[in-house]
Design an enzyme around this catalytic site. Structure first.
Site: not given
Ligand SMILES: Cc1cc2nc3c(=O)[nH]c(=O)nc-3n(C[C@H](O)[C@H](O)[C@H](O)COP(=O)(O)OP(=O)(O)OC[C@H]3O[C@@H](n4cnc5c(N)ncnc54)[C@H](O)[C@@H]3O)c2cc1C
Ligand code: SF4
Ligand code: SF4
Ligand code: FES
Lengths: 572, 374
Positions: A121, A237, A239, A249, A252, A283, A350, A385
């Site tokens: 990566f 960031q 991407h 997306l 990577e 990135r 991203h 990141r």
């Molecule tokens: C397309 C894509 C690919 C990616 N690939 C990678 C990768 O390969 N490796 C890597 O390390 N990272 C990757 N990332 C980044 C990573 O996926 C995210 O940063 C990470 O999953 C965020 O997780 P989280 O648990 O913080 O939030 P999220 O998974 O976004 O969860 C947020 C939660 O909060 C809840 N929520 C939000 N607002 C409210 C509200 N007002 N009331 C109640 N609930 C609410 C939502 O319902 C959800 O359950 C990628 C991101 C994207 C966009």
């Protein structure tokens, strides 16, 4: 089991807002201590945006690897803005966390010996990314949800509940949240000893973005409104490989498997910018290189705003096995068979490195409030990141905040929580529903915000552009006050929630722009054409943004924690 | 840009009125999705249109609907394809999924049906003891194999039109059974036998599927739930000697219903036709792993080989060869998309692909690549 000390109000030791990877991991960790736990999410947990993560998760599990090497790569990737104590913790705890996931059921890909396979990566000095094809986030999220189903007696799930506010007591502690059940329109106060924000990122402030429609910065704005400071908000960031048309997306992992980037002259231009790591530099470096090629007229595609990503150099069989999802994305959303021809990509918004400021336990400066995942800023990502470090961040700091929030809760009594905030939020919803049809549409304001941010707060920034972005945001904030909604109902009124989310996005965007204006240097993802150099003497520090009661963002600074690694020039 | 007419099924539970059709014209590139069409209508005309959506890219599983009567993801259906399958008036019809109660407009109650059924199958890994210090050492293929059922995004499209579930609402159903394979196929799981006994003895379990193919057609992620069910049955029968307790009664009922609905040749036609009327690449591994079902059906005289299964021009001898190749194996060979991709060069698939080549209508390459649809 939930306590119910004051009538009908649900009350928990630990209340978790958000059910992505960070929130679910926090719930499992908190429940394990014996604390009562509830988890709320505005979408069904498996719809959370973590599901979209493709490439993988970093951990130094190879016996020849060392967590220190992972830590150094992360620090260098962060352009020395990351806090090294937190980075050390994340990298040291990563192998055990990945093993925990494996035991919980994640179907990590194996090598010929049956051990976990690792892929290359960006920004990493060796292969250390564990993966499940290119559906790693989905595989992780669904396995954690299996664990929530397994633990349904000790973790109460409130699925499709939208949190509208955090509740802060007169003593200045966070003691719960107000939430609306989307299905019925019922609004309720949840009392809690500790609250963990895990509500994800704010990508929808930009258009286009790789982020899902639900990534509207709710938690960042709620914490900000409750008085908790935000940190590193200028670090957005871009991407290097997103589809020009809709921002989707291309992981990577594609470059990790060996894909090339080519300009209109067919050159592998990364030779000029990062002769050693080439396509697998950090990135920010790759995105800037692409943008430079485009600005200098060597872009490809109909309006020359793109770059070719050539995956045909990867053996077809490998692509079909390990990059299946992007084969489908190429086919379904761009009409391209990536195994046979290059695909046009461009840098696209991203990830937000910044967020609610926390310590290494996930605690924010607001007592009782914790934050983990993309909503938080520990800061392990600093200025930029590394790929596959975000999933790791969500899990490590999700778990740690779950444990610490529970520990705090178990040592205290349930606070008395008033219904004052509930009343305010009820009024706020009623006010939105009552607006006359004279204002702008919510979707229109949102679109203007997204294009503005993508224009002025992107890969290259300068004072004048950021100033105009700020002015536009101030105007949009005014317009948002009269934005009207069509849906007046109670059941699944997504329209009114859209108006609430718009307010959150505007707060986040303002914090981003204000912090970007403040940082008068170029570091990590922030490149100021008017200040093109990194300036450690003046700017090796975090920018904190808080609201402190008023509506104007206020700036302060905090130190970067340095343990073993002194800042040095950053080349790839 | 092109104009598309969308007819959205609306239902407002608070209005006390019956569901109705609501027509909108949207202006989008033809390769944009039906979801983008719905969102344009919502953003520009009527903010009250209810639809779940988030990722826009077929990964979060929110936007299951029926487009022109067929279940799938709104974000995974191109407007031009939808137009092609629309009625004569050229209006694309979008309705909520079936087999689940409607909450509002396109939003259905997945908790009441889908998630209940998932919870029914003990949906978590019961890890083998002792738990190793590091990862479990398991074969590369086994992990790739379960990745196919792991790829399920819980969208409910397969549940929407499951024929058995229409007849027997208690049927555990395609998604939950595909989830079961995710554990039964996982060498780290300690409870294969209990799981299969549990779902074999439950008369709404693995033997309640009528192999109508609808779930395979509906699934946007290539999970092919019916194939996973057939694999569960094979493992139940071969490895654990679990018997079909259902005696096919329910099958008969559903089968009759299917025939009533679709006419006699439909089920048989589904084999080659569900993938565009020919041996589409994606159909290859699925077809192969479903051959035993066809065999069973043939034995029970539900189909007559010459007439129903094989159109006379489709070289019965060739198909017989496929049977021979597959059935003649010592080792059970489970195919799935992640192992075979669409590559005919993979071990194991090559000889079968060769057999298929002679069986299929002329003009389609053995690896099927020429036939792939957009
Ligand atoms: C397309 C894509 C690919 C990616 N690939 C990678 C990768 O390969 N490796 C890597 O390390 N990272 C990757 N990332 C980044 C990573 O996926 C995210 O940063 C990470 O999953 C965020 O997780 P989280 O648990 O913080 O939030 P999220 O998974 O976004 O969860 C947020 C939660 O909060 C809840 N929520 C939000 N607002 C409210 C509200 N007002 N009331 C109640 N609930 C609410 C939502 O319902 C959800 O359950 C990628 C991101 C994207 C966009
Ligand atoms: S094949 Fe079986 S599970 Fe699939 S839709 Fe038909 S009856 Fe349901
Ligand atoms: S098996 Fe396919 S159609 Fe069924 S829920 Fe899973 S992804 Fe959706
Ligand atoms: S919006 Fe996520 S699957 Fe369609």
């Amino acid at each position: 089991m939930k306590h119910d000390p004051i009538g009908a109000m649900p009350a928990y030791d630990v209340l978790i807002i958000g059910a992505g990877l960070a929130g679910q991991r926090a719930a499992i960790a908190a429940a394990k201590t014996g604390a009562t736990v509830a988890i709320l999410s505005k979408v069904h947990p498996v719809r959370s945006h973590s599901v979209a993560a493709a490439g993988g998760i970093n951990a130094a599990i190879n016996p020849t690897d060392d967590w220190r090497s992972h830590a150094y790569d992360t620090i260098k990737g962060s352009d020395f803005l990351g806090d090294q104590d937190a980075i050390e913790i994340m990298c040291r705890e990563a192998p055990a966390e990945v093993m925990w996931l494996e035991h919980a059921g994640v179907t990590f890909h194996r090598n010929e010996k049956g051990e976990m396979d690792l892929r290359a990566f960006g920004g990493a000095s060796m292969k250390r990314t564990a993966y499940v094809a290119d559906i790693t986030g989905q595989a992780l999220l669904h396995v954690l949800y299996e664990q929530l189903m397994k633990n349904h007696e000790v973790i109460d799930r409130f699925e499709e509940w939208f949190v509208t506010s955090l509740i802060v007591s007169e003593e200045g502690e966070c003691v719960g949240a107000v939430a609306r059940e989307i299905r019925s329109g019922k609004i309720e106060t949840f009392a809690a000893k500790s609250v963990i924000l895990a509500s994800g990122g704010a990508g929808q402030c930009f258009s286009p973005t790789t982020n899902a429609l639900i990534c509207t910065g709710d938690g960042i704005a709620q914490a900000y409104q409750a008085g908790a400071p935000l940190m590193d908000m200028e670090m957005i960031q871009y991407h290097p490989t997103t589809l020009a048309e809709n921002g989707f997306l291309i992981t990577e992992g594609a470059r990790g498997e060996g894909a090339h980037l080519l300009n209109s002259e067919g050159e592998r231009f990364m030779e000029k910018y990062a002769p050693n790591k080439m396509e697998l530099a950090s990135r920010d470096v790759v995105s800037r290189a692409e943008q430079t090629e485009i600005l200098e007229g060597r872009g490809v595609g109909p309006d020359k705003q793109g770059i070719y990503l050539d995956i045909t150099v990867v053996p077809r069989k490998r692509t079909l096995e390990a990059l299946r999802e992007i084969v489908n994305i190429g086919k379904d959303f761009a009409g391209v068979d990536i195994t046979r021809e290059p695909i046009v990509i461009q840098p696209g918004m991203h990830y937000i490195m910044g967020g609610v400021k926390t310590d290494i336990h996930g605690a924010t400066p607001l007592p009782g409030l914790y934050a983990a995942g993309e909503v938080a800023c520990v800061s392990v990502h600093g200025g930029n990141r590394l790929g596959a470090n975000s999933l790791l961040d969500t899990l490590i700091f999700g778990r740690r905040s779950g444990e610490h929030a529970a520990e705090r809760a178990l040592a205290m009594n349930m606070p008395t929580v008033s219904d004052e905030q509930l009343g305010k939020d009820r009024e706020m919803i009623a006010e939105i529903l009552a607006r006359p049809k004279t204002g702008r549409r919510v979707s229109e304001i949102k679109q203007e915000l997204g294009t503005t941010m993508n224009r002025y707060a992107a890969v290259y920034r300068d004072e004048a552009g950021l100033q105009s972005a700020h002015e536009i945001i101030r105007r949009l904030k005014e317009e948002a006050k009269t934005a009207y909604v069509d849906d007046k109902g109670a059941v699944f009124n997504q329209d009114v929630l859209g108006a609430v989310e718009l307010d959150y996005m505007l707060d986040c965007s303002e914090a981003i722009v204000v912090a970007s204006l403040e940082r008068k240097e170029s570091r990590g993802a922030q490149f100021r054409t008017d200040f093109p150099e990194r300036n450690d003497a003046e700017w090796l520090k975090h920018i904190d943004v808080s609201r402190n009661g008023g509506d104007e963002p206020k700036i302060s600074y905090s130190d970067v924690t340095i343990t073993d690694w002194q800042p040095e020039a950053r080349t790839y | 840009m092109a104009e598309f007419k969308l007819k959205i099924r609306r239902y407002d539970p608070e209005a006390g009125a019956a569901p109705y059709w609501d027509e909108h014209t949207v202006d989008l590139e033809p390769h944009r999705s039906v979801l983008e069409g719905i969102l344009q209508a919502r953003n520009e005309n009527d903010g009250s249109i209810g639809v779940r959506c988030s990722c826009r890219s077929a990964i979060c599983g929110s936007c299951g609907v029926r487009v022109n009567g067929k279940p799938g993801l709104a974000c995974h259906t191109h407007l031009d394809d939808a137009l092609a399958s629309a009625g004569e008036d050229g209006v694309i019809e979008v309705e909520p999924m079936g087999n689940m109660p409607i909450i509002k407009d396109l939003i259905v109650d997945m908790d009441a049906v889908h998630w209940k059924k998932i919870q029914r199958v003990t949906p978590w890994l019961i890890g083998k003891e002792p738990v190793p210090e590091r990862e479990y050492i398991v074969s590369r293929e086994s992990m790739i194999d379960v990745t196919q059922s792991m790829a399920c995004i819980q969208c409910g499209a397969c549940v929407s039109d499951c024929l058995s579930m229409e007849v027997d609402p208690l049927f555990v159903g395609p998604a939950a059974l595909a989830k079961t394979y995710r554990f039964v196929g996982d060498p780290r799981d300690a409870a294969h036998e209990q799981r299969l006994k549990d779902l074999g003895e439950d008369k709404h379990g693995i033997y309640d599927c009528t192999h109508c193919f609808k779930c395979i057609e509906a699934c946007p992620k290539g999970v092919a739930p019916m194939n996973q069910i057939m694999r569960l049955r094979r493992i139940a029968g071969n490895d654990f000697h679990i018997k079909d307790r259902n005696n096919g009664e329910r099958h008969e009922a559903a089968f009759v219903k299917n025939i009533e609905k679709n006419g006699i040749l439909h089920e048989a036609d589904l084999l080659p036709d569900s993938y565009g009327g020919k041996f589409h690449p994606r159909a290859v591994p699925e077809l192969i792993s479903s051959l035993p079902i066809v065999m069973t059906a043939l034995l029970r005289r539900k189909m007559t080989p010459g007439k129903a299964l094989l159109h006379p021009h489709k070289a019965p001898d060739g198909v017989k060869r496929i049977f021979e190749v597959v059935e003649g194996r010592d080792e059970r060979n489970e195919f799935n998309l992640y192992i075979s991709g669409t590559d005919a060069n993979n071990e194991g698939t090559a000889e079968v692909a060769e057999a298929i080549e002679t069986a299929e209508p002329a003009g389609v390459a053995p690896d099927g690549t020429e036939g792939s649809s957009a």
